[in-house]
Enzyme design. Structure first.
Site, PDB file in Angstrom:
ATOM      1  N   ASP A  79     -97.206  11.720  36.474  1.00 58.55           N
ATOM      2  CA  ASP A  79     -98.497  11.060  37.091  1.00 58.55           C
ATOM      3  C   ASP A  79     -98.842   9.722  36.941  1.00 58.55           C
ATOM      4  O   ASP A  79     -98.592   9.302  35.579  1.00 58.55           O
ATOM      5  CB  ASP A  79     -99.970  11.934  36.471  1.00 58.55           C
ATOM      6  CG  ASP A  79    -100.847  11.696  37.586  1.00 58.55           C
ATOM      7  OD1 ASP A  79    -100.995  11.958  38.607  1.00 58.55           O
ATOM      8  OD2 ASP A  79    -102.069  10.936  37.085  1.00 58.55           O
ATOM      9  N   SER A  80     -98.767   8.855  37.830  1.00 57.28           N
ATOM     10  CA  SER A  80     -98.645   7.596  37.405  1.00 57.28           C
ATOM     11  C   SER A  80     -99.482   6.764  38.237  1.00 57.28           C
ATOM     12  O   SER A  80    -100.065   7.160  39.485  1.00 57.28           O
ATOM     13  CB  SER A  80     -97.105   7.034  37.704  1.00 57.28           C
ATOM     14  OG  SER A  80     -96.730   7.189  38.813  1.00 57.28           O
ATOM     15  N   LYS A  88     -85.518  -2.174  38.720  1.00 61.40           N
ATOM     16  CA  LYS A  88     -86.739  -1.734  38.504  1.00 61.40           C
ATOM     17  C   LYS A  88     -86.800  -0.312  37.769  1.00 61.40           C
ATOM     18  O   LYS A  88     -87.792  -0.091  36.822  1.00 61.40           O
ATOM     19  CB  LYS A  88     -87.232  -1.037  39.885  1.00 61.40           C
ATOM     20  CG  LYS A  88     -88.563  -0.302  40.006  1.00 61.40           C
ATOM     21  CD  LYS A  88     -89.105   0.261  41.208  1.00 61.40           C
ATOM     22  CE  LYS A  88     -90.365   1.005  41.414  1.00 61.40           C
ATOM     23  NZ  LYS A  88     -90.770   1.631  42.516  1.00 61.40           N
ATOM     24  N   ARG A 102     -92.003   3.901  35.058  1.00 60.44           N
ATOM     25  CA  ARG A 102     -91.237   5.241  35.073  1.00 60.44           C
ATOM     26  C   ARG A 102     -89.950   5.410  34.399  1.00 60.44           C
ATOM     27  O   ARG A 102     -89.714   6.170  33.806  1.00 60.44           O
ATOM     28  CB  ARG A 102     -91.120   5.541  36.513  1.00 60.44           C
ATOM     29  CG  ARG A 102     -91.057   7.123  36.881  1.00 60.44           C
ATOM     30  CD  ARG A 102     -91.155   7.575  38.209  1.00 60.44           C
ATOM     31  NE  ARG A 102     -92.669   7.515  38.735  1.00 60.44           N
ATOM     32  CZ  ARG A 102     -93.003   6.790  39.676  1.00 60.44           C
ATOM     33  NH1 ARG A 102     -92.240   6.132  40.354  1.00 60.44           N
ATOM     34  NH2 ARG A 102     -94.393   6.772  40.013  1.00 60.44           N
TER      35      ARG A 102
END
Length: 200
Positions: free
Chosen positions: A75-76, A177, A183
């Site tokens: 969950d971000s 990234k 993440r």
């Protein structure tokens, strides 16, 4: 955290219906001897938590229960200081699609000088026995740009510039990234626990 080894652990369900997120995890997990599966298409989970970790826990437990497999949930979301942490856990529900979410965010920051923000990622691995096996978090700080930049990524990526890089997530190559993003940082924290679960 209950970190006993799962010797028959060969499949991992990603508790998400978001193809972009699932593909990111496939990249993260490419060096692990796991078959990566998406959650059942008809699985609907109510995200009733008040934090990223609570929602990750809810999703991981639901997917593990529905599939009978160990499940990984993320969950971000994006938290903007000027907006008192919004959109936060409501990042994916801020508007009906990515372009509308970005449009709303930029409108709300139109006359704002402080555009500081950060992305958070909470990861949870759960077993079909209703056990939470691992929980970790990652964070990436940055600012919200005035206009979208870049064509890679998804969500708020085109308007989130990572501190010290001059690049938005959407302007970065995938490996950059993964190394700098929320993440990716969460997954780096997860890696030693995942190796222990797999007895690697």
């Amino acid at each position: 955290m209950n970190l006993r080894t799962y010797r028959d652990f060969s499949k991992l369900v990603i508790a998400s219906a978001n193809d972009g997120k699932i593909n990111e995890f496939k990249n993260f997990l490419s060096n692990f001897p796991l078959v990566i599966l998406g959650q059942p298409p008809d699985l609907k989970v109510q995200e009733t938590g008040v934090s990223f970790m609570e929602n990750a826990r809810i999703k991981a437990l639901a997917a593990a229960s529905a599939t009978g497999e160990i499940s990984l949930a993320d969950d971000s979301g994006l938290s903007v200081l000027f907006l008192n942490g919004a959109p936060g856990i409501y990042s994916s529900r801020y508007a009906k699609n990515d372009s509308e979410r970005i449009k709303r965010l930029l409108k709300e920051l139109e006359l704002c000088d402080n555009r500081s923000a950060y992305f958070s990622s909470a990861l949870c691995i759960a077993s079909p026995n209703n056990e939470i096996l691992v929980e970790v978090e990652g964070r990436c700080d940055g600012v919200i740009t005035n206009l979208p930049r870049g064509t890679n990524g998804f969500g708020y990526d085109p308007v989130f510039e990572v501190d010290g890089t001059g690049l938005t997530y959407a302007e970065m190559e995938l490996n950059q990234k993964e190394a700098l993003g929320h993440r990716g940082r969460a997954f780096k924290a997860l890696t030693p626990y995942l190796k222990r679960l797999l007895d690697l």
